[in-house]
Write an enzyme that holds these catalytic residues in place. Structure first.
Site, PDB file in Angstrom:
ATOM      1  N   LYS A 181       0.876  -1.155  -0.017  1.00 10.41           N
ATOM      2  CA  LYS A 181      -0.057   0.065   0.082  1.00 10.41           C
ATOM      3  C   LYS A 181       0.805   1.162   0.015  1.00 10.41           C
ATOM      4  O   LYS A 181       1.887   1.270   0.601  1.00 10.41           O
ATOM      5  CB  LYS A 181      -0.957   0.245   1.183  1.00 10.41           C
ATOM      6  CG  LYS A 181      -2.067  -1.128   1.089  1.00 10.41           C
ATOM      7  CD  LYS A 181      -3.092  -1.059   2.190  1.00 10.41           C
ATOM      8  CE  LYS A 181      -3.880  -2.110   2.328  1.00 10.41           C
ATOM      9  NZ  LYS A 181      -4.804  -1.945   1.356  1.00 10.41           N
ATOM     10  N   HIS A 239      -0.499  -8.820   8.632  1.00 14.55           N
ATOM     11  CA  HIS A 239      -0.714  -7.285   8.219  1.00 14.55           C
ATOM     12  C   HIS A 239      -0.493  -6.275   9.398  1.00 14.55           C
ATOM     13  O   HIS A 239       0.593  -5.535   9.262  1.00 14.55           O
ATOM     14  CB  HIS A 239      -1.986  -7.152   7.980  1.00 14.55           C
ATOM     15  CG  HIS A 239      -2.587  -7.718   7.013  1.00 14.55           C
ATOM     16  ND1 HIS A 239      -1.942  -8.346   5.678  1.00 14.55           N
ATOM     17  CD2 HIS A 239      -3.845  -8.361   6.490  1.00 14.55           C
ATOM     18  CE1 HIS A 239      -2.400  -8.903   4.926  1.00 14.55           C
ATOM     19  NE2 HIS A 239      -3.771  -8.988   5.459  1.00 14.55           N
ATOM     20  N   LYS A 325     -14.307  -7.739  12.328  1.00 18.08           N
ATOM     21  CA  LYS A 325     -15.250  -7.888  11.272  1.00 18.08           C
ATOM     22  C   LYS A 325     -16.567  -7.407  11.987  1.00 18.08           C
ATOM     23  O   LYS A 325     -16.648  -7.422  13.334  1.00 18.08           O
ATOM     24  CB  LYS A 325     -15.510  -9.361  11.038  1.00 18.08           C
ATOM     25  CG  LYS A 325     -14.467 -10.048  10.182  1.00 18.08           C
ATOM     26  CD  LYS A 325     -14.165  -9.458   8.973  1.00 18.08           C
ATOM     27  CE  LYS A 325     -13.183 -10.140   8.095  1.00 18.08           C
ATOM     28  NZ  LYS A 325     -12.910  -9.705   6.839  1.00 18.08           N
TER      29      LYS A 325
END
Length: 467
Positions: A181, A239, A325
Protein backbone atom coordinates in the site's frame (compact mmCIF):
# COMPACT_ATOMS: atom_id res chain seq x y z
CA UNK A 1 18.74 -8.19 -20.44
CA UNK A 2 16.94 -6.61 -17.47
CA UNK A 3 14.17 -8.28 -15.49
CA UNK A 4 11.66 -6.03 -17.28
CA UNK A 5 12.71 -7.46 -20.67
CA UNK A 6 12.59 -11.19 -19.87
CA UNK A 7 9.63 -13.21 -21.13
CA UNK A 8 7.52 -14.37 -18.19
CA UNK A 9 5.31 -17.31 -17.31
CA UNK A 10 3.00 -16.76 -14.34
CA UNK A 11 1.52 -19.95 -12.89
CA UNK A 12 -1.41 -18.97 -10.68
CA UNK A 13 -2.69 -21.57 -8.23
CA UNK A 14 -6.15 -20.67 -6.97
CA UNK A 15 -6.93 -18.99 -10.30
CA UNK A 16 -10.68 -19.56 -9.89
CA UNK A 17 -10.75 -18.27 -6.32
CA UNK A 18 -11.94 -15.05 -4.78
CA UNK A 19 -8.50 -13.45 -4.39
CA UNK A 20 -7.65 -14.04 -8.04
CA UNK A 21 -10.97 -12.64 -9.22
CA UNK A 22 -11.01 -9.54 -7.00
CA UNK A 23 -7.31 -8.66 -6.82
CA UNK A 24 -4.84 -10.61 -8.94
CA UNK A 25 -6.46 -10.58 -12.38
CA UNK A 26 -7.48 -6.89 -12.06
CA UNK A 27 -3.89 -6.07 -11.07
CA UNK A 28 -2.55 -7.98 -14.07
CA UNK A 29 -4.94 -6.03 -16.31
CA UNK A 30 -3.73 -2.69 -14.91
CA UNK A 31 -0.10 -3.70 -15.34
CA UNK A 32 -0.78 -4.68 -18.94
CA UNK A 33 -2.74 -1.47 -19.63
CA UNK A 34 0.20 0.57 -18.31
CA UNK A 35 2.69 -1.36 -20.42
CA UNK A 36 4.36 -2.89 -17.38
CA UNK A 37 4.05 -6.54 -18.37
CA UNK A 38 6.76 -8.03 -20.61
CA UNK A 39 5.77 -8.19 -24.26
CA UNK A 40 6.13 -11.98 -24.17
CA UNK A 41 4.22 -13.56 -21.32
CA UNK A 42 1.90 -16.44 -20.51
CA UNK A 43 -0.53 -16.84 -17.60
CA UNK A 44 -1.39 -20.41 -16.66
CA UNK A 45 -4.22 -20.70 -14.17
CA UNK A 46 -4.40 -23.81 -12.05
CA UNK A 47 -6.38 -25.45 -9.27
CA UNK A 48 -8.07 -28.68 -8.32
CA UNK A 49 -11.32 -27.95 -10.15
CA UNK A 50 -11.09 -27.50 -13.87
CA UNK A 51 -13.43 -25.33 -15.97
CA UNK A 52 -15.32 -27.00 -18.79
CA UNK A 53 -13.07 -25.27 -21.29
CA UNK A 54 -10.39 -22.61 -21.62
CA UNK A 55 -13.06 -20.37 -23.13
CA UNK A 56 -15.19 -20.68 -19.98
CA UNK A 57 -12.20 -19.77 -17.82
CA UNK A 58 -11.40 -16.76 -19.99
CA UNK A 59 -15.02 -15.64 -19.89
CA UNK A 60 -15.03 -15.77 -16.08
CA UNK A 61 -11.86 -13.66 -15.95
CA UNK A 62 -13.38 -11.16 -18.40
CA UNK A 63 -16.51 -10.99 -16.24
CA UNK A 64 -14.39 -10.31 -13.15
CA UNK A 65 -12.66 -7.44 -14.93
CA UNK A 66 -16.02 -5.97 -15.94
CA UNK A 67 -17.12 -5.99 -12.29
CA UNK A 68 -14.04 -4.22 -10.92
CA UNK A 69 -12.63 -2.02 -13.69
CA UNK A 70 -14.34 0.85 -15.49
CA UNK A 71 -13.76 1.52 -19.19
CA UNK A 72 -11.99 -1.71 -20.09
CA UNK A 73 -9.66 -1.46 -23.06
CA UNK A 74 -10.74 -4.25 -25.42
CA UNK A 75 -7.27 -4.53 -26.95
CA UNK A 76 -5.69 -5.06 -23.52
CA UNK A 77 -8.38 -7.57 -22.55
CA UNK A 78 -7.98 -9.61 -25.72
CA UNK A 79 -4.20 -9.50 -25.53
CA UNK A 80 -4.27 -10.93 -22.01
CA UNK A 81 -6.94 -13.53 -22.70
CA UNK A 82 -5.01 -14.87 -25.69
CA UNK A 83 -2.10 -15.56 -23.35
CA UNK A 84 -4.30 -17.09 -20.62
CA UNK A 85 -4.82 -20.83 -20.21
CA UNK A 86 -5.78 -23.30 -17.49
CA UNK A 87 -4.37 -26.63 -16.38
CA UNK A 88 -5.71 -28.46 -13.34
CA UNK A 89 -3.30 -29.78 -10.69
CA UNK A 90 -3.27 -30.78 -7.05
CA UNK A 91 -0.73 -31.83 -4.45
CA UNK A 92 -0.84 -35.45 -5.63
CA UNK A 93 -0.66 -34.92 -9.37
CA UNK A 94 0.99 -32.00 -11.12
CA UNK A 95 2.39 -33.80 -14.15
CA UNK A 96 0.05 -32.18 -16.70
CA UNK A 97 0.72 -28.73 -15.27
CA UNK A 98 4.46 -29.34 -15.34
CA UNK A 99 4.16 -30.33 -19.00
CA UNK A 100 2.20 -27.16 -19.77
CA UNK A 101 4.81 -25.02 -18.04
CA UNK A 102 7.65 -26.80 -19.84
CA UNK A 103 5.89 -26.26 -23.18
CA UNK A 104 5.49 -22.53 -22.47
CA UNK A 105 9.12 -22.28 -21.39
CA UNK A 106 10.25 -23.88 -24.65
CA UNK A 107 8.02 -21.55 -26.64
CA UNK A 108 9.31 -18.39 -24.94
CA UNK A 109 12.98 -19.35 -24.97
CA UNK A 110 15.83 -19.80 -22.53
CA UNK A 111 15.57 -16.25 -21.11
CA UNK A 112 12.07 -16.88 -19.72
CA UNK A 113 11.32 -16.18 -16.07
CA UNK A 114 8.85 -18.47 -14.30
CA UNK A 115 6.75 -17.12 -11.42
CA UNK A 116 4.56 -19.44 -9.34
CA UNK A 117 1.84 -17.80 -7.24
CA UNK A 118 0.48 -19.99 -4.44
CA UNK A 119 -2.92 -18.63 -3.44
CA UNK A 120 -4.05 -21.76 -1.58
CA UNK A 121 -5.36 -22.50 1.95
CA UNK A 122 -2.72 -22.89 4.70
CA UNK A 123 -3.39 -26.63 4.95
CA UNK A 124 -2.64 -27.08 1.24
CA UNK A 125 0.51 -24.94 1.06
CA UNK A 126 3.11 -27.48 2.20
CA UNK A 127 1.82 -30.37 0.01
CA UNK A 128 1.64 -28.06 -3.03
CA UNK A 129 5.21 -26.91 -2.52
CA UNK A 130 6.32 -30.53 -2.25
CA UNK A 131 4.57 -31.24 -5.57
CA UNK A 132 6.39 -28.32 -7.22
CA UNK A 133 9.65 -29.85 -6.07
CA UNK A 134 8.79 -33.35 -7.32
CA UNK A 135 7.71 -32.10 -10.73
CA UNK A 136 10.72 -29.82 -11.11
CA UNK A 137 8.57 -26.71 -11.56
CA UNK A 138 10.22 -24.85 -8.67
CA UNK A 139 13.68 -25.10 -10.21
CA UNK A 140 14.79 -21.56 -10.99
CA UNK A 141 11.28 -20.17 -10.38
CA UNK A 142 10.26 -17.33 -8.11
CA UNK A 143 7.73 -18.60 -5.56
CA UNK A 144 5.06 -16.17 -4.37
CA UNK A 145 3.54 -17.42 -1.12
CA UNK A 146 0.31 -15.95 0.27
CA UNK A 147 -0.15 -15.43 4.00
CA UNK A 148 -0.70 -16.75 6.59
CA UNK A 149 2.72 -18.38 6.60
CA UNK A 150 1.69 -21.34 8.71
CA UNK A 151 -0.78 -21.34 11.59
CA UNK A 152 1.66 -21.33 14.52
CA UNK A 153 5.39 -21.44 15.18
CA UNK A 154 5.82 -25.16 14.49
CA UNK A 155 3.77 -25.22 11.28
CA UNK A 156 5.49 -22.05 10.09
CA UNK A 157 8.88 -23.67 10.55
CA UNK A 158 7.70 -26.80 8.75
CA UNK A 159 6.40 -24.67 5.87
CA UNK A 160 9.63 -22.67 5.81
CA UNK A 161 11.72 -25.83 5.62
CA UNK A 162 9.53 -27.20 2.82
CA UNK A 163 9.75 -23.96 0.86
CA UNK A 164 13.49 -23.62 1.30
CA UNK A 165 13.98 -27.23 0.16
CA UNK A 166 12.78 -26.26 -3.33
CA UNK A 167 13.90 -22.60 -3.56
CA UNK A 168 16.51 -20.44 -1.83
CA UNK A 169 15.46 -17.33 0.12
CA UNK A 170 16.31 -15.05 -2.82
CA UNK A 171 13.53 -16.69 -4.86
CA UNK A 172 10.81 -16.73 -2.17
CA UNK A 173 8.34 -13.83 -2.10
CA UNK A 174 6.10 -14.02 1.00
CA UNK A 175 3.36 -11.60 0.06
CA UNK A 176 1.58 -9.39 2.58
CA UNK A 177 -0.49 -6.92 0.58
CA UNK A 178 -0.48 -4.31 3.37
CA UNK A 179 3.19 -3.67 2.55
CA UNK A 180 2.25 -2.87 -1.03
CA UNK A 181 0.00 0.00 0.00
CA UNK A 182 1.19 3.50 -0.88
CA UNK A 183 0.13 4.69 2.56
CA UNK A 184 2.29 2.15 4.40
CA UNK A 185 5.32 3.01 2.29
CA UNK A 186 4.56 6.69 2.91
CA UNK A 187 5.28 6.08 6.60
CA UNK A 188 8.96 5.79 5.64
CA UNK A 189 8.96 9.06 3.70
CA UNK A 190 7.03 10.90 6.39
CA UNK A 191 9.46 9.74 9.07
CA UNK A 192 12.87 9.79 7.48
CA UNK A 193 12.50 12.70 5.03
CA UNK A 194 11.18 15.26 7.52
CA UNK A 195 13.31 16.93 10.19
CA UNK A 196 10.17 18.08 11.98
CA UNK A 197 8.99 14.51 12.61
CA UNK A 198 11.92 12.11 12.94
CA UNK A 199 13.43 13.72 16.08
CA UNK A 200 10.07 13.27 17.86
CA UNK A 201 9.54 9.66 16.73
CA UNK A 202 10.54 8.02 20.02
CA UNK A 203 9.49 7.29 23.60
CA UNK A 204 10.55 10.70 24.86
CA UNK A 205 7.83 12.38 22.78
CA UNK A 206 5.31 9.65 21.93
CA UNK A 207 3.01 8.26 24.60
CA UNK A 208 1.34 5.49 22.57
CA UNK A 209 0.82 4.14 19.06
CA UNK A 210 -2.43 2.67 17.74
CA UNK A 211 -2.81 0.54 14.62
CA UNK A 212 -6.54 0.26 14.01
CA UNK A 213 -8.08 -1.76 11.16
CA UNK A 214 -11.80 -2.24 11.88
CA UNK A 215 -14.03 -3.55 9.11
CA UNK A 216 -17.76 -2.90 8.99
CA UNK A 217 -18.39 -5.91 6.74
CA UNK A 218 -18.95 -9.38 8.18
CA UNK A 219 -17.46 -12.54 6.66
CA UNK A 220 -18.73 -12.08 3.11
CA UNK A 221 -18.73 -15.83 2.42
CA UNK A 222 -15.41 -16.55 4.15
CA UNK A 223 -16.83 -18.64 6.99
CA UNK A 224 -14.85 -21.78 6.21
CA UNK A 225 -11.62 -19.80 5.95
CA UNK A 226 -12.19 -18.03 9.26
CA UNK A 227 -13.07 -21.30 11.00
CA UNK A 228 -9.63 -22.64 10.06
CA UNK A 229 -7.68 -19.43 10.64
CA UNK A 230 -9.40 -16.83 12.84
CA UNK A 231 -8.76 -13.11 13.05
CA UNK A 232 -5.51 -13.33 15.03
CA UNK A 233 -3.72 -15.48 12.45
CA UNK A 234 -5.36 -13.72 9.51
CA UNK A 235 -4.58 -10.15 10.52
CA UNK A 236 -2.35 -9.71 13.56
CA UNK A 237 0.60 -12.04 12.96
CA UNK A 238 0.82 -10.67 9.41
CA UNK A 239 -0.65 -7.29 8.38
CA UNK A 240 -0.72 -5.39 11.65
CA UNK A 241 2.67 -6.56 12.89
CA UNK A 242 4.23 -5.71 9.53
CA UNK A 243 2.84 -2.17 9.77
CA UNK A 244 4.25 -2.01 13.32
CA UNK A 245 7.63 -2.94 11.86
CA UNK A 246 7.53 0.02 9.46
CA UNK A 247 6.46 2.38 12.24
CA UNK A 248 9.06 1.28 14.79
CA UNK A 249 12.16 0.55 12.69
CA UNK A 250 15.42 2.40 13.07
CA UNK A 251 16.66 4.34 10.02
CA UNK A 252 17.57 1.63 7.49
CA UNK A 253 21.01 1.55 5.95
CA UNK A 254 19.40 1.90 2.52
CA UNK A 255 15.93 1.90 0.96
CA UNK A 256 16.43 -1.51 -0.57
CA UNK A 257 15.52 -5.11 0.28
CA UNK A 258 18.45 -5.71 2.62
CA UNK A 259 18.27 -2.34 4.38
CA UNK A 260 14.52 -2.26 4.99
CA UNK A 261 14.11 -5.90 5.89
CA UNK A 262 17.09 -5.87 8.24
CA UNK A 263 15.63 -2.84 10.05
CA UNK A 264 12.18 -4.43 10.25
CA UNK A 265 13.57 -7.76 11.42
CA UNK A 266 15.35 -5.98 14.27
CA UNK A 267 12.04 -4.48 15.43
CA UNK A 268 10.52 -7.95 15.60
CA UNK A 269 13.56 -9.25 17.44
CA UNK A 270 13.06 -6.46 20.01
CA UNK A 271 9.34 -7.11 20.41
CA UNK A 272 8.27 -8.54 23.74
CA UNK A 273 6.32 -11.80 23.36
CA UNK A 274 2.64 -10.94 23.65
CA UNK A 275 0.99 -11.25 27.05
CA UNK A 276 -2.32 -13.14 26.70
CA UNK A 277 -3.65 -11.11 29.65
CA UNK A 278 -3.36 -7.99 27.45
CA UNK A 279 -5.14 -9.54 24.47
CA UNK A 280 -8.91 -9.48 23.86
CA UNK A 281 -10.68 -11.89 21.51
CA UNK A 282 -14.23 -11.20 20.36
CA UNK A 283 -16.89 -12.80 18.15
CA UNK A 284 -19.72 -10.77 16.66
CA UNK A 285 -23.30 -11.76 17.37
CA UNK A 286 -24.57 -13.86 14.50
CA UNK A 287 -21.20 -15.26 13.46
CA UNK A 288 -22.34 -18.81 14.18
CA UNK A 289 -25.20 -18.37 11.73
CA UNK A 290 -22.82 -17.73 8.83
CA UNK A 291 -22.35 -20.39 6.15
CA UNK A 292 -19.44 -22.70 6.89
CA UNK A 293 -19.33 -21.84 10.62
CA UNK A 294 -19.82 -24.41 13.39
CA UNK A 295 -22.87 -23.95 15.60
CA UNK A 296 -20.68 -23.84 18.72
CA UNK A 297 -17.66 -22.07 17.19
CA UNK A 298 -15.37 -20.11 19.49
CA UNK A 299 -13.27 -18.68 16.64
CA UNK A 300 -12.43 -15.00 17.14
CA UNK A 301 -13.57 -12.40 14.60
CA UNK A 302 -12.00 -9.54 16.59
CA UNK A 303 -8.64 -8.96 18.27
CA UNK A 304 -7.30 -6.06 20.34
CA UNK A 305 -3.94 -6.24 22.06
CA UNK A 306 -1.09 -4.36 23.67
CA UNK A 307 2.45 -4.88 22.37
CA UNK A 308 5.86 -3.52 23.31
CA UNK A 309 9.17 -3.03 21.52
CA UNK A 310 11.92 -3.31 24.10
CA UNK A 311 14.65 -1.09 22.71
CA UNK A 312 16.03 2.36 23.46
CA UNK A 313 13.65 4.15 21.06
CA UNK A 314 10.39 2.55 22.20
CA UNK A 315 10.84 1.06 25.67
CA UNK A 316 7.58 1.23 27.69
CA UNK A 317 5.59 2.79 24.84
CA UNK A 318 2.45 0.66 24.26
CA UNK A 319 1.50 -0.28 20.72
CA UNK A 320 -2.24 -1.00 20.57
CA UNK A 321 -3.44 -3.16 17.70
CA UNK A 322 -7.13 -3.65 16.90
CA UNK A 323 -8.96 -5.33 14.03
CA UNK A 324 -12.22 -7.15 13.54
CA UNK A 325 -15.25 -7.87 11.42
CA UNK A 326 -18.75 -6.30 11.60
CA UNK A 327 -17.49 -3.27 13.52
CA UNK A 328 -18.57 0.36 13.73
CA UNK A 329 -16.53 1.67 10.81
CA UNK A 330 -14.32 0.58 7.94
CA UNK A 331 -10.92 2.22 7.98
CA UNK A 332 -7.18 1.73 8.40
CA UNK A 333 -5.47 4.24 10.66
CA UNK A 334 -2.29 4.69 12.63
CA UNK A 335 -2.53 7.13 15.54
CA UNK A 336 0.52 8.49 17.33
CA UNK A 337 -0.38 10.20 20.60
CA UNK A 338 2.28 12.63 21.81
CA UNK A 339 3.15 13.35 25.40
CA UNK A 340 1.64 16.53 26.84
CA UNK A 341 4.30 19.16 27.60
CA UNK A 342 4.97 19.64 31.32
CA UNK A 343 3.54 22.62 33.15
CA UNK A 344 0.12 23.93 34.13
CA UNK A 345 -0.08 27.09 32.03
CA UNK A 346 -3.30 26.02 30.37
CA UNK A 347 -4.67 23.81 33.11
CA UNK A 348 -6.87 20.88 32.10
CA UNK A 349 -7.97 22.38 28.79
CA UNK A 350 -5.17 20.74 26.84
CA UNK A 351 -5.54 17.42 25.08
CA UNK A 352 -2.67 15.31 23.73
CA UNK A 353 -1.39 16.15 20.26
CA UNK A 354 -2.03 13.40 17.76
CA UNK A 355 -0.78 12.49 14.29
CA UNK A 356 -3.32 10.27 12.54
CA UNK A 357 -2.29 8.49 9.35
CA UNK A 358 -5.02 7.14 7.10
CA UNK A 359 -3.78 3.98 5.37
CA UNK A 360 -6.36 4.00 2.58
CA UNK A 361 -5.45 3.89 -1.11
CA UNK A 362 -5.07 7.70 -1.20
CA UNK A 363 -2.90 8.47 1.85
CA UNK A 364 -3.95 11.33 4.10
CA UNK A 365 -3.11 12.48 7.59
CA UNK A 366 -4.49 14.71 10.30
CA UNK A 367 -2.57 16.58 12.93
CA UNK A 368 -4.63 17.35 16.06
CA UNK A 369 -3.26 20.35 17.96
CA UNK A 370 -4.17 22.76 20.77
CA UNK A 371 -4.53 26.38 19.60
CA UNK A 372 -5.77 29.61 21.19
CA UNK A 373 -9.52 30.01 21.24
CA UNK A 374 -10.49 33.40 19.71
CA UNK A 375 -11.58 35.88 22.31
CA UNK A 376 -10.29 37.87 25.30
CA UNK A 377 -9.17 34.85 27.36
CA UNK A 378 -5.93 32.94 26.77
CA UNK A 379 -7.47 29.47 26.58
CA UNK A 380 -6.89 26.64 24.14
CA UNK A 381 -9.18 24.77 21.82
CA UNK A 382 -8.70 21.66 19.71
CA UNK A 383 -8.26 21.82 15.92
CA UNK A 384 -7.59 19.12 13.37
CA UNK A 385 -5.21 20.10 10.59
CA UNK A 386 -5.43 17.96 7.45
CA UNK A 387 -2.10 17.02 5.88
CA UNK A 388 -1.99 15.97 2.22
CA UNK A 389 0.31 12.99 1.70
CA UNK A 390 -0.15 12.93 -2.07
CA UNK A 391 1.26 15.85 -4.09
CA UNK A 392 -1.23 17.76 -6.24
CA UNK A 393 -1.81 16.18 -9.61
CA UNK A 394 -0.37 12.77 -8.68
CA UNK A 395 -3.38 11.16 -7.02
CA UNK A 396 -3.89 8.68 -9.84
CA UNK A 397 -0.24 7.73 -10.22
CA UNK A 398 -0.08 5.19 -7.41
CA UNK A 399 -0.32 1.45 -7.88
CA UNK A 400 -2.69 -0.64 -5.83
CA UNK A 401 -1.11 -3.11 -3.42
CA UNK A 402 -1.21 -6.29 -5.49
CA UNK A 403 -0.31 -4.40 -8.66
CA UNK A 404 2.81 -3.02 -6.97
CA UNK A 405 3.81 -6.36 -5.46
CA UNK A 406 3.32 -8.31 -8.69
CA UNK A 407 5.46 -5.73 -10.48
CA UNK A 408 8.15 -6.11 -7.82
CA UNK A 409 8.19 -9.90 -8.32
CA UNK A 410 8.55 -9.37 -12.06
CA UNK A 411 11.54 -7.13 -11.33
CA UNK A 412 13.05 -9.41 -8.70
CA UNK A 413 12.69 -6.80 -5.94
CA UNK A 414 12.04 -8.34 -2.49
CA UNK A 415 11.93 -5.06 -0.55
CA UNK A 416 8.22 -5.24 0.32
CA UNK A 417 8.09 -8.97 1.03
CA UNK A 418 8.49 -10.74 4.36
CA UNK A 419 11.77 -12.57 4.92
CA UNK A 420 11.93 -15.98 6.59
CA UNK A 421 13.54 -14.77 9.81
CA UNK A 422 10.87 -12.04 10.18
CA UNK A 423 8.10 -14.61 9.89
CA UNK A 424 9.74 -16.94 12.40
CA UNK A 425 10.23 -14.20 14.97
CA UNK A 426 6.67 -12.93 14.64
CA UNK A 427 5.35 -16.42 15.37
CA UNK A 428 7.60 -16.50 18.44
CA UNK A 429 6.06 -13.20 19.55
CA UNK A 430 2.50 -14.45 18.90
CA UNK A 431 2.85 -18.02 20.14
CA UNK A 432 2.01 -17.26 23.82
CA UNK A 433 -1.46 -16.14 22.71
CA UNK A 434 -1.97 -19.33 20.70
CA UNK A 435 -0.83 -21.42 23.67
CA UNK A 436 -3.11 -19.62 26.11
CA UNK A 437 -5.80 -17.80 24.13
CA UNK A 438 -8.13 -15.42 25.98
CA UNK A 439 -11.80 -16.33 26.26
CA UNK A 440 -13.80 -15.16 23.27
CA UNK A 441 -16.22 -12.36 24.25
CA UNK A 442 -19.37 -11.48 22.33
CA UNK A 443 -19.90 -8.09 20.71
CA UNK A 444 -22.72 -6.54 18.72
CA UNK A 445 -22.47 -5.86 15.02
CA UNK A 446 -21.69 -2.21 14.40
CA UNK A 447 -19.94 -1.77 17.76
CA UNK A 448 -16.27 -1.29 18.62
CA UNK A 449 -15.85 -4.78 20.02
CA UNK A 450 -16.11 -6.10 23.58
CA UNK A 451 -16.02 -3.52 26.36
CA UNK A 452 -12.76 -4.95 27.70
CA UNK A 453 -11.16 -4.09 24.34
CA UNK A 454 -12.60 -0.57 24.37
CA UNK A 455 -10.95 -0.05 27.76
CA UNK A 456 -7.61 -1.64 26.84
CA UNK A 457 -5.66 1.56 25.98
CA UNK A 458 -5.01 3.79 28.97
CA UNK A 459 -6.26 6.87 27.11
CA UNK A 460 -8.85 5.11 24.95
CA UNK A 461 -8.98 4.46 21.23
CA UNK A 462 -8.85 7.40 18.86
CA UNK A 463 -12.01 7.71 16.74
CA UNK A 464 -12.56 10.05 13.77
CA UNK A 465 -14.89 12.39 15.65
CA UNK A 466 -12.65 12.65 18.73
CA UNK A 467 -10.72 15.71 17.50
Amino acid sequence: MTDDDHPVILVLFGARGDLARRMLFPSLYRLAAAGRLPADHRIIGSGRSCPDSVEEFRDSVREGWSESIDDLDDAVVEGLLQRLSFQSADADDGADLAAAVASAQKELGEDVRTLIYLSVPPSAMKPMIAMLGREGMAEGARLIVEKPFGTDLDSSRELGAATESVADEQRIYRIDHFLGKEAVQNILALRFANGLIEPAWNRHHIESVQIDVPEDIALEGRGSFYESTGCFRDMVSTHLCQVLGFLAMEPPSALDADGLRNAKAQVFEDMRPLDPARVVFGQYAGYRDEDGVDDDSDVETFVALEAYVDNERWRDVPFYLRTGKAMGDNRRTVTLTFRTPPGELFGDTRRPDRLVLDLTETPTAQLALNVKRPGPELTVERVGVPVALTPDGTGGDGLDAYERLLLDVLRGDQTLFARGDEVDRLWQVCQPVLDDPPAVEAYDKGSWGPQSAVELPRSGWWLPDDD
